[in-house]
Motif scaffolding. Structure first.
Motif, mmCIF file in Angstrom:
data_model
loop_
_atom_site.group_PDB
_atom_site.id
_atom_site.type_symbol
_atom_site.label_atom_id
_atom_site.label_comp_id
_atom_site.label_asym_id
_atom_site.label_seq_id
_atom_site.Cartn_x
_atom_site.Cartn_y
_atom_site.Cartn_z
ATOM 1 N N ILE A 121 -76.047 21.884 13.679
ATOM 2 C CA ILE A 121 -75.478 20.984 12.674
ATOM 3 C C ILE A 121 -76.542 19.943 12.331
ATOM 4 N N LEU A 122 -76.819 19.772 11.038
ATOM 5 C CA LEU A 122 -77.902 18.879 10.618
ATOM 6 C C LEU A 122 -77.486 17.412 10.601
ATOM 7 N N SER A 123 -76.213 17.129 10.279
ATOM 8 C CA SER A 123 -75.716 15.752 10.335
ATOM 9 C C SER A 123 -74.221 15.777 10.641
ATOM 10 N N MET A 124 -73.873 15.485 11.899
ATOM 11 C CA MET A 124 -72.456 15.459 12.264
ATOM 12 C C MET A 124 -71.728 14.361 11.498
ATOM 13 N N GLY A 125 -72.373 13.238 11.243
ATOM 14 C CA GLY A 125 -71.726 12.155 10.485
ATOM 15 C C GLY A 125 -71.321 12.596 9.089
ATOM 16 N N ARG A 126 -72.214 13.286 8.390
ATOM 17 C CA ARG A 126 -71.885 13.778 7.045
ATOM 18 C C ARG A 126 -70.795 14.849 7.099
ATOM 19 N N LEU A 127 -70.910 15.760 8.076
ATOM 20 C CA LEU A 127 -69.893 16.812 8.205
ATOM 21 C C LEU A 127 -68.526 16.202 8.489
ATOM 22 N N LYS A 128 -68.459 15.271 9.421
ATOM 23 C CA LYS A 128 -67.182 14.621 9.756
ATOM 24 C C LYS A 128 -66.581 13.933 8.531
ATOM 25 N N ALA A 129 -67.382 13.157 7.816
ATOM 26 C CA ALA A 129 -66.887 12.444 6.629
ATOM 27 C C ALA A 129 -66.387 13.425 5.581
ATOM 28 N N HIS A 130 -67.110 14.514 5.375
ATOM 29 C CA HIS A 130 -66.731 15.533 4.393
ATOM 30 C C HIS A 130 -65.385 16.175 4.765
ATOM 31 N N LEU A 131 -65.229 16.555 6.035
ATOM 32 C CA LEU A 131 -63.986 17.192 6.472
ATOM 33 C C LEU A 131 -62.817 16.212 6.478
ATOM 34 N N ASP A 132 -63.059 14.981 6.926
ATOM 35 C CA ASP A 132 -62.001 13.960 6.919
ATOM 36 C C ASP A 132 -61.475 13.739 5.501
ATOM 37 N N GLU A 133 -62.377 13.704 4.539
ATOM 38 C CA GLU A 133 -61.962 13.496 3.146
ATOM 39 C C GLU A 133 -61.105 14.657 2.658
ATOM 40 N N GLN A 134 -61.516 15.876 2.960
ATOM 41 C CA GLN A 134 -60.728 17.039 2.536
ATOM 42 C C GLN A 134 -59.348 17.069 3.185
ATOM 43 N N LEU A 135 -59.288 16.700 4.462
ATOM 44 C CA LEU A 135 -58.025 16.777 5.195
ATOM 45 C C LEU A 135 -57.158 15.542 5.003
ATOM 46 N N GLY A 136 -57.725 14.479 4.481
ATOM 47 C CA GLY A 136 -56.953 13.272 4.220
ATOM 48 C C GLY A 136 -56.602 12.486 5.469
ATOM 49 N N VAL A 137 -57.289 12.766 6.568
ATOM 50 C CA VAL A 137 -57.039 12.102 7.850
ATOM 51 C C VAL A 137 -58.379 11.911 8.548
ATOM 52 N N GLU A 138 -58.588 10.749 9.153
ATOM 53 C CA GLU A 138 -59.823 10.547 9.896
ATOM 54 C C GLU A 138 -59.718 11.219 11.262
ATOM 55 N N SER A 139 -60.698 12.018 11.579
ATOM 56 C CA SER A 139 -60.717 12.724 12.859
ATOM 57 C C SER A 139 -61.166 11.808 13.984
ATOM 58 N N LEU A 140 -60.728 12.145 15.190
ATOM 59 C CA LEU A 140 -61.329 11.582 16.390
ATOM 60 C C LEU A 140 -62.526 12.463 16.691
ATOM 61 N N ALA A 141 -63.653 11.874 17.023
ATOM 62 C CA ALA A 141 -64.869 12.632 17.258
ATOM 63 C C ALA A 141 -65.569 12.092 18.498
ATOM 64 N N LYS A 142 -65.691 12.944 19.520
ATOM 65 C CA LYS A 142 -66.407 12.521 20.717
ATOM 66 C C LYS A 142 -66.659 13.698 21.643
ATOM 67 N N PHE A 143 -67.520 13.436 22.620
ATOM 68 C CA PHE A 143 -67.794 14.435 23.642
ATOM 69 C C PHE A 143 -66.616 14.531 24.597
ATOM 70 N N CYS A 144 -66.333 15.735 25.035
ATOM 71 C CA CYS A 144 -65.315 15.931 26.061
ATOM 72 C C CYS A 144 -65.868 15.456 27.399
ATOM 73 N N LYS A 145 -64.961 14.977 28.226
ATOM 74 C CA LYS A 145 -65.275 14.664 29.610
ATOM 75 C C LYS A 145 -64.578 15.723 30.460
ATOM 76 N N TYR A 146 -65.061 15.867 31.691
ATOM 77 C CA TYR A 146 -64.547 16.930 32.554
ATOM 78 C C TYR A 146 -64.151 16.330 33.896
ATOM 79 N N THR A 147 -63.063 16.868 34.475
ATOM 80 C CA THR A 147 -62.530 16.307 35.710
ATOM 81 C C THR A 147 -62.038 17.402 36.642
ATOM 82 N N SER A 148 -62.051 17.098 37.933
ATOM 83 C CA SER A 148 -61.467 18.005 38.916
ATOM 84 C C SER A 148 -60.022 17.609 39.211
ATOM 85 N N THR A 149 -59.538 16.557 38.569
ATOM 86 C CA THR A 149 -58.161 16.102 38.792
ATOM 87 C C THR A 149 -57.208 16.842 37.861
#
Length: 192
Positions: A121-149
């Motif tokens: 992906i060349l620009s996640m910021g541009r991709l996110k903004a483009h998709l959010d606009e099409q879907l009409g909702v702002e996405s949550l965007a972040k790295f997943c965390k991992y747990t043994s719990t």
């Protein structure tokens, strides 16, 4: 940091490089009885609690399909034994659209996910903004965390999935959609 998208077919990369329509699926699409590749038994599960609520039977029966929100027990005794204190615990399924990427680029990862090509992906910021606009909702965007719990949410997964090194976009939309990807969103990295 670079983000990569592993794709099911060689020709899927054409859309990410040259533009076109792609589907975005609900998280529940990736739920399965067993952990295999991109499929997990705890996808779209929200489980927030000091203790694993599924281990509190027979006093409290919690399992697939249970809906528990804001559960609190304090100072309870069951069969002359203290019951664990629980404050504002949640256990339920929550669906929404997800688009997942990885910060790792390896052939082993592609094989484990059963994917045939990969784009960067060349620009996640541009991709996110483009998709959010099409879907009409702002996405949550972040790295997943991992747990043994036992705890889970859309961005907190089992450490058994840590090999995915996942970055997610999440929209609170329940049905599969198709969106347009602009040309130049990604570059082809490799095929397997």
């Amino acid at each position: 940091m670079s983000l990569y998208l592993y794709l099911n077919e060689y020709w899927h990369a054409d859309t990410w490089v040259g533009g076109g329509k792609i589907p975005i699926n609900p998280a529940s699409t990736y739920k399965s009885m067993e952990r295999a590749g991109i499929f997990t038994p705890d996808e779209n599960l929200i489980h927030k609690s000091e203790v694993d609520l599924t281990t509190l039977g027979p006093f409290l029966s919690v399992g697939p399909g249970s809906v528990i929100k804001d559960l609190t027990f304090e100072g309870c005794i069951v069969d002359d034994e203290p019951f664990p204190d629980i404050t504002n615990a949640d256990y339920y399924e929550d669906d929404g659209l997800i688009l997942s990427f990885s910060s790792r680029l390896t052939g082993g990862l592609a094989r484990k996910m059963k994917k045939k090509s990969c784009v960067k992906i060349l620009s996640m910021g541009r991709l996110k903004a483009h998709l959010d606009e099409q879907l009409g909702v702002e996405s949550l965007a972040k790295f997943c965390k991992y747990t043994s719990t036992h705890e889970r949410n859309h961005f907190l997964k089992s450490d058994l999935d840590e090999w995915q090194a996942e970055f997610r976009l999440f929209w609170p939309i329940l049905k599969k959609v198709e969106v347009l990807i602009p040309a130049g969103t990604a570059e082809l990295i490799c095929t397997w």
